[in-house]
Motif scaffolding. Sequence first.
Motif, PDB file in Angstrom:
ATOM      1  N   LEU A  10       0.965  -1.232  -0.018  1.00 14.97           N
ATOM      2  CA  LEU A  10      -0.144   0.067  -0.061  1.00 14.97           C
ATOM      3  C   LEU A  10       0.891   1.113   0.168  1.00 14.97           C
ATOM      4  CD1 LEU A  10      -2.943   1.403   1.002  1.00 14.97           C
ATOM      5  CD2 LEU A  10      -1.678   1.326   3.149  1.00 14.97           C
ATOM      6  N   SER A  11       0.540   2.045  -1.089  1.00 15.06           N
ATOM      7  CA  SER A  11       1.433   3.437  -1.094  1.00 15.06           C
ATOM      8  C   SER A  11       0.480   4.447  -1.281  1.00 15.06           C
ATOM      9  CB  SER A  11       2.383   3.418  -2.438  1.00 15.06           C
ATOM     10  OG  SER A  11       2.962   4.521  -2.307  1.00 15.06           O
ATOM     11  N   CYS A  12       0.489   5.315  -0.155  1.00 22.42           N
ATOM     12  CA  CYS A  12      -0.584   6.403   0.008  1.00 22.42           C
ATOM     13  C   CYS A  12      -0.307   7.381  -1.086  1.00 22.42           C
ATOM     14  CB  CYS A  12      -0.874   6.921   1.387  1.00 22.42           C
ATOM     15  SG  CYS A  12      -1.233   5.806   2.516  1.00 22.42           S
ATOM     16  N   PHE A  22       3.607   4.270   3.718  1.00 24.77           N
ATOM     17  CA  PHE A  22       3.904   2.782   3.086  1.00 24.77           C
ATOM     18  C   PHE A  22       3.725   1.735   3.943  1.00 24.77           C
ATOM     19  CE2 PHE A  22       6.446  -0.848   1.818  1.00 24.77           C
ATOM     20  CZ  PHE A  22       5.877  -1.122   0.301  1.00 24.77           C
ATOM     21  N   ASP A  23       3.113   0.721   3.441  1.00 27.79           N
ATOM     22  CA  ASP A  23       2.885  -0.609   4.308  1.00 27.79           C
ATOM     23  C   ASP A  23       2.868  -1.848   3.417  1.00 27.79           C
ATOM     24  OD1 ASP A  23       2.560  -2.353   6.449  1.00 27.79           O
ATOM     25  OD2 ASP A  23       0.759  -1.201   7.290  1.00 27.79           O
ATOM     26  N   ASP A  24       3.342  -2.730   3.883  1.00 28.80           N
ATOM     27  CA  ASP A  24       3.065  -4.090   3.094  1.00 28.80           C
ATOM     28  C   ASP A  24       3.066  -5.317   4.010  1.00 28.80           C
ATOM     29  OD1 ASP A  24       5.832  -4.176   3.888  1.00 28.80           O
ATOM     30  OD2 ASP A  24       6.838  -4.805   1.975  1.00 28.80           O
ATOM     31  N   GLY A  25       2.697  -6.560   3.355  1.00 25.67           N
ATOM     32  CA  GLY A  25       2.579  -7.761   4.195  1.00 25.67           C
ATOM     33  C   GLY A  25       2.291  -8.951   3.159  1.00 25.67           C
ATOM     34  N   ILE A  26       2.478  -9.988   3.938  1.00 27.84           N
ATOM     35  CA  ILE A  26       2.209 -11.290   3.171  1.00 27.84           C
ATOM     36  C   ILE A  26       1.053 -11.948   3.858  1.00 27.84           C
ATOM     37  CG2 ILE A  26       2.914 -13.483   2.684  1.00 27.84           C
ATOM     38  CD1 ILE A  26       5.925 -12.191   2.555  1.00 27.84           C
ATOM     39  N   LEU A  46      -7.109  -3.256   6.834  1.00 27.74           N
ATOM     40  CA  LEU A  46      -5.657  -2.989   7.344  1.00 27.74           C
ATOM     41  C   LEU A  46      -5.773  -2.220   8.764  1.00 27.74           C
ATOM     42  CD1 LEU A  46      -2.620  -2.972   6.702  1.00 27.74           C
ATOM     43  CD2 LEU A  46      -3.164  -0.604   5.637  1.00 27.74           C
ATOM     44  N   ARG A  47      -5.200  -2.718   9.824  1.00 27.48           N
ATOM     45  CA  ARG A  47      -4.938  -1.885  10.927  1.00 27.48           C
ATOM     46  C   ARG A  47      -6.316  -1.606  11.479  1.00 27.48           C
ATOM     47  NH1 ARG A  47       0.351   0.650  11.453  1.00 27.48           N
ATOM     48  NH2 ARG A  47       1.458  -0.145   9.722  1.00 27.48           N
ATOM     49  N   GLY A  48      -7.425  -2.907  11.502  1.00 30.95           N
ATOM     50  CA  GLY A  48      -8.661  -2.777  12.096  1.00 30.95           C
ATOM     51  C   GLY A  48      -9.612  -1.724  11.172  1.00 30.95           C
ATOM     52  N   ARG A  49      -9.351  -1.339   9.987  1.00 34.15           N
ATOM     53  CA  ARG A  49      -9.917  -0.468   9.262  1.00 34.15           C
ATOM     54  C   ARG A  49     -10.339  -1.254   7.895  1.00 34.15           C
ATOM     55  NH1 ARG A  49     -10.163   5.730   9.875  1.00 34.15           N
ATOM     56  NH2 ARG A  49     -11.481   5.046   8.122  1.00 34.15           N
ATOM     57  N   GLN A  50     -11.521  -0.969   7.286  1.00 33.03           N
ATOM     58  CA  GLN A  50     -12.005  -1.569   5.977  1.00 33.03           C
ATOM     59  C   GLN A  50     -12.024  -0.467   4.953  1.00 33.03           C
ATOM     60  OE1 GLN A  50     -15.344  -4.332   5.988  1.00 33.03           O
ATOM     61  NE2 GLN A  50     -16.006  -3.108   4.388  1.00 33.03           N
ATOM     62  N   PHE A  51     -11.377  -0.755   3.867  1.00 27.14           N
ATOM     63  CA  PHE A  51     -11.399   0.143   2.596  1.00 27.14           C
ATOM     64  C   PHE A  51     -11.976  -0.670   1.417  1.00 27.14           C
ATOM     65  CE2 PHE A  51      -7.940   1.140   5.669  1.00 27.14           C
ATOM     66  CZ  PHE A  51      -7.897   2.241   5.800  1.00 27.14           C
ATOM     67  N   GLU A  67       3.133   7.673 -12.834  1.00 26.90           N
ATOM     68  CA  GLU A  67       2.586   9.167 -11.977  1.00 26.90           C
ATOM     69  C   GLU A  67       3.240   9.215 -10.541  1.00 26.90           C
ATOM     70  OE1 GLU A  67      -1.538  11.177 -10.027  1.00 26.90           O
ATOM     71  OE2 GLU A  67      -1.734   9.441 -11.398  1.00 26.90           O
ATOM     72  N   HIS A  68       3.546   7.917  -9.982  1.00 32.05           N
ATOM     73  CA  HIS A  68       3.790   8.196  -8.587  1.00 32.05           C
ATOM     74  C   HIS A  68       5.370   7.511  -8.372  1.00 32.05           C
ATOM     75  CE1 HIS A  68      -0.163   9.068  -7.162  1.00 32.05           C
ATOM     76  NE2 HIS A  68      -0.652   7.915  -7.946  1.00 32.05           N
ATOM     77  N   GLY A  69       6.085   6.893  -9.365  1.00 28.42           N
ATOM     78  CA  GLY A  69       7.382   6.817  -9.508  1.00 28.42           C
ATOM     79  C   GLY A  69       7.473   5.423  -8.969  1.00 28.42           C
ATOM     80  N   TRP A  70       6.561   4.617  -8.954  1.00 30.87           N
ATOM     81  CA  TRP A  70       6.698   3.193  -8.412  1.00 30.87           C
ATOM     82  C   TRP A  70       7.463   2.408  -9.540  1.00 30.87           C
ATOM     83  CZ3 TRP A  70       0.911   2.995  -7.600  1.00 30.87           C
ATOM     84  CH2 TRP A  70       0.284   3.639  -6.538  1.00 30.87           C
ATOM     85  N   THR A  71       8.112   1.379  -8.892  1.00 30.88           N
ATOM     86  CA  THR A  71       8.885   0.478  -9.905  1.00 30.88           C
ATOM     87  C   THR A  71       8.713  -1.042  -9.365  1.00 30.88           C
ATOM     88  OG1 THR A  71      11.058   0.631  -8.412  1.00 30.88           O
ATOM     89  CG2 THR A  71      10.927   1.948 -10.367  1.00 30.88           C
TER      90      THR A  71
END
Length: 73
Positions: A10-12, A22-26, A46-51, A67-71
Motif C-alpha cells: 500500500l502506498s498512499c 507505505f505498508d506491506d505484508g504477506i 488494514l489495521r482494524g479498518r476496512q477500505f 505518476e507515482h514513480g513506483w517500480t
Amino acid sequence: MRGELPEWALSCVASTQQLPDFDDGIISADELDKELADWSAGIFRLRGRQFSLAWLGDEEVDAAHEEHGWTID
C-alpha cells in the motif's frame, strides 16, 4: 511442499492520518481464503479498518506507476 502466498503493498498517494505512507505484508496460509474472498468482494482490511479495493487494468497500472514513480523489480 511450500506454496505461493500473496503479497500486498500500500502506498498512499494523498496525506492521511489513518495510514502510514507505505505498508506491506504477506497473507498467511491460515488467512488466505478469507483475504481472497474479501479482495473478490472489493474489500481490503488494514489495521482494524476496512477500505474499498479497486483492481486496475494494465493501462491504469502503467499510468499509476509512472505518476507515482513506483517500480517493479
